[in-house]
Design an enzyme around this catalytic site. Structure first.
Site, PDB file in Angstrom:
ATOM      1  N   GLU A   1      64.173  60.544  23.691  1.00 57.68           N
ATOM      2  CA  GLU A   1      64.194  61.007  24.406  1.00 57.68           C
ATOM      3  C   GLU A   1      64.706  62.610  23.227  1.00 57.68           C
ATOM      4  O   GLU A   1      64.555  63.716  24.492  1.00 57.68           O
ATOM      5  CB  GLU A   1      65.384  61.051  25.624  1.00 57.68           C
ATOM      6  CG  GLU A   1      65.958  62.525  26.451  1.00 57.68           C
ATOM      7  CD  GLU A   1      67.546  62.364  26.920  1.00 57.68           C
ATOM      8  OE1 GLU A   1      68.276  63.010  26.626  1.00 57.68           O
ATOM      9  OE2 GLU A   1      67.462  61.199  28.310  1.00 57.68           O
ATOM     10  N   ASP A  10      60.476  57.435  29.096  1.00 57.26           N
ATOM     11  CA  ASP A  10      61.050  58.387  29.623  1.00 57.26           C
ATOM     12  C   ASP A  10      60.806  60.087  28.223  1.00 57.26           C
ATOM     13  O   ASP A  10      60.070  60.593  28.169  1.00 57.26           O
ATOM     14  CB  ASP A  10      61.890  58.926  30.267  1.00 57.26           C
ATOM     15  CG  ASP A  10      63.491  58.847  29.333  1.00 57.26           C
ATOM     16  OD1 ASP A  10      63.438  57.750  28.690  1.00 57.26           O
ATOM     17  OD2 ASP A  10      64.341  59.735  29.575  1.00 57.26           O
TER      18      ASP A  10
END
Length: 397
Positions: A78, A139
């Site tokens: 991330e 993500d």
């Protein structure tokens, strides 16, 4: 350093006016949304001080992004992905390539064409520096693919576009599940999220605009359907308008995951952020904002947001960190609440000890939310990044 600013044309300004009447009829959002004033070049084209402070504090010379909150001085997929995005928004290809090289070498085992990045790297108990958890985090991969796709387009680097497609192909194989009775969905990682008739999901891993961009980049992929399903997921998992950090599909409905509970907090705050920066012309944005009406109601009712919210009843507790206020800026702007935008912006420290004390995560939320409000970037209805430097600043520098 080249000048910076934001592209605003008359059609975009008109398109940003107002939400659909259906939202007003729902009683949750006003008929007309406030349109952020186009930042003047003198504001939007200045050096991005908040980003420069982030680079100085969190990015090492080799491109590793460090989160100092944890004792293991960790780096995550991330963090690396966000740094790629912000370096692109700041038009810094040298830093972009350094961050990308570290990510490929240390999180992908040197074979980004074959391996999705491990989500966690840092100092192990024996003192060595290595991957601490080989599981993936979709993500991070999604944002890496998005940053690569837009860097390839904006900087005319076909290799980046090819690399983005490679990541999407790997994600399609490892992390897309067909939920019975619901349809395709992006799992949070490649292991541990499918459990005996239950699929554990994270709503903040589903930015609508990224799926729009991927639909053009990978036409044979599931991305258009994922765009529609992601909005439906939020409508079903946020019963009173507040996104949960985690939810689970049990084959019939979205329910709180027994292990993670019904709370919405540090993950969920990004769900409102992604909704806010979605272009007003996206046909799904009205449904998205309607599904996420809780923060607007809470702020109008009591003037303050909460660190943690029980998404079953909308009851909040705790004082949120400054990053939450920054994350809410695009959302409140999309909801047509300029007074609330100003009130939340006033909670973000601009300088002094409070600004110096901001954590990695607070700084990321600030860069996304305040950066958008200041016009350093926009995202078009088809998911394309429109950074400041690509138009307004280049025309005035």
């Amino acid at each position: 350093m080249p000048g910076r600013g934001h592209a605003h044309d008359p059609s975009r300004r008109l398109a940003l006016r107002g939400l659909l009447a259906a939202l007003a009829a729902a009683g949750t959002l006003p008929l007309r949304a406030a349109v952020p004033a186009a930042p003047s070049p003198s504001t939007a084209c200045k050096p991005w001080d908040a980003w420069l402070a982030f680079v100085d504090r969190h990015i090492e010379d080799d491109g590793r992004v460090v989160d100092f909150v944890h004792a293991d001085r960790r780096s995550t997929s991330e963090a690396q992905s966000y740094a790629l995005f912000f370096a692109l928004v700041d038009n810094d290809p040298v830093l972009f390539e350094r961050v990308l090289a570290w990510t490929r070498r240390h999180l992908c085992g040197g074979r980004a064409d074959l391996n999705l990045p491990a989500w966690l790297w840092g100092r192990a108990a024996d003192g060595s520096w290595r991957v601490l958890d080989p599981n993936t985090a979709s993500d991070g991969e999604l944002w890496i693919a998005y940053a690569l796709a837009e860097a390839g387009r904006l900087w005319n680097r076909p290799g980046f576009l090819h690399a983005a497609r490679q990541i999407l192909a790997l994600m399609r194989t490892a992390e897309i599940a067909d939920l019975p009775g619901f349809g395709p969905m992006l799992l949070p990682g490649n292991r541990g999220f499918v459990q005996a008739g239950r699929w554990v999901l994270n709503p903040c891993y589903l930015p609508l605009f990224a799926f729009r961009r991927f639909a053009a980049l990978d036409p044979k992929g599931p991305w258009p359907r994922l765009a529609e399903r992601s909005v439906d997921l939020l409508g079903r998992s946020a019963p009173v308008g507040f996104a949960p950090d985690w939810t689970a599909w049990d084959g019939r409905a979205f329910v709180p995951d027994p292990a993670k509970g019904p709370g919405g907090s540090y993950d969920a705050i990004r769900t409102y952020l992604w909704a806010g920066i979605t272009d007003a012309r996206d046909p799904l944005r009205p449904r998205l904002l309607e599904a996420l009406s809780g923060p607007l109601r809470m702020l109008r009712a009591q003037g303050t947001f909460a660190e943690k919210i029980d998404t079953r009843n909308g009851v909040g507790s705790g004082t949120p960190p400054p990053g939450f206020a920054a994350a809410l800026l695009p959302y409140l702007s999309a909801c047509g609440a300029p007074a609330l935008v100003r009130a939340q912006a006033a909670l973000i420290p601009a300088s002094g000890p409070a600004a110096e004390a901001l954590t990695y995560y607070d700084r990321c939320l600030l860069l996304f939310g305040k950066g958008w409000l200041d016009g350093r970037y926009r995202i078009s209805a088809d998911g394309r990044l429109q950074p400041a430097w690509s138009s307004q600043c280049s025309a005035t520098s």
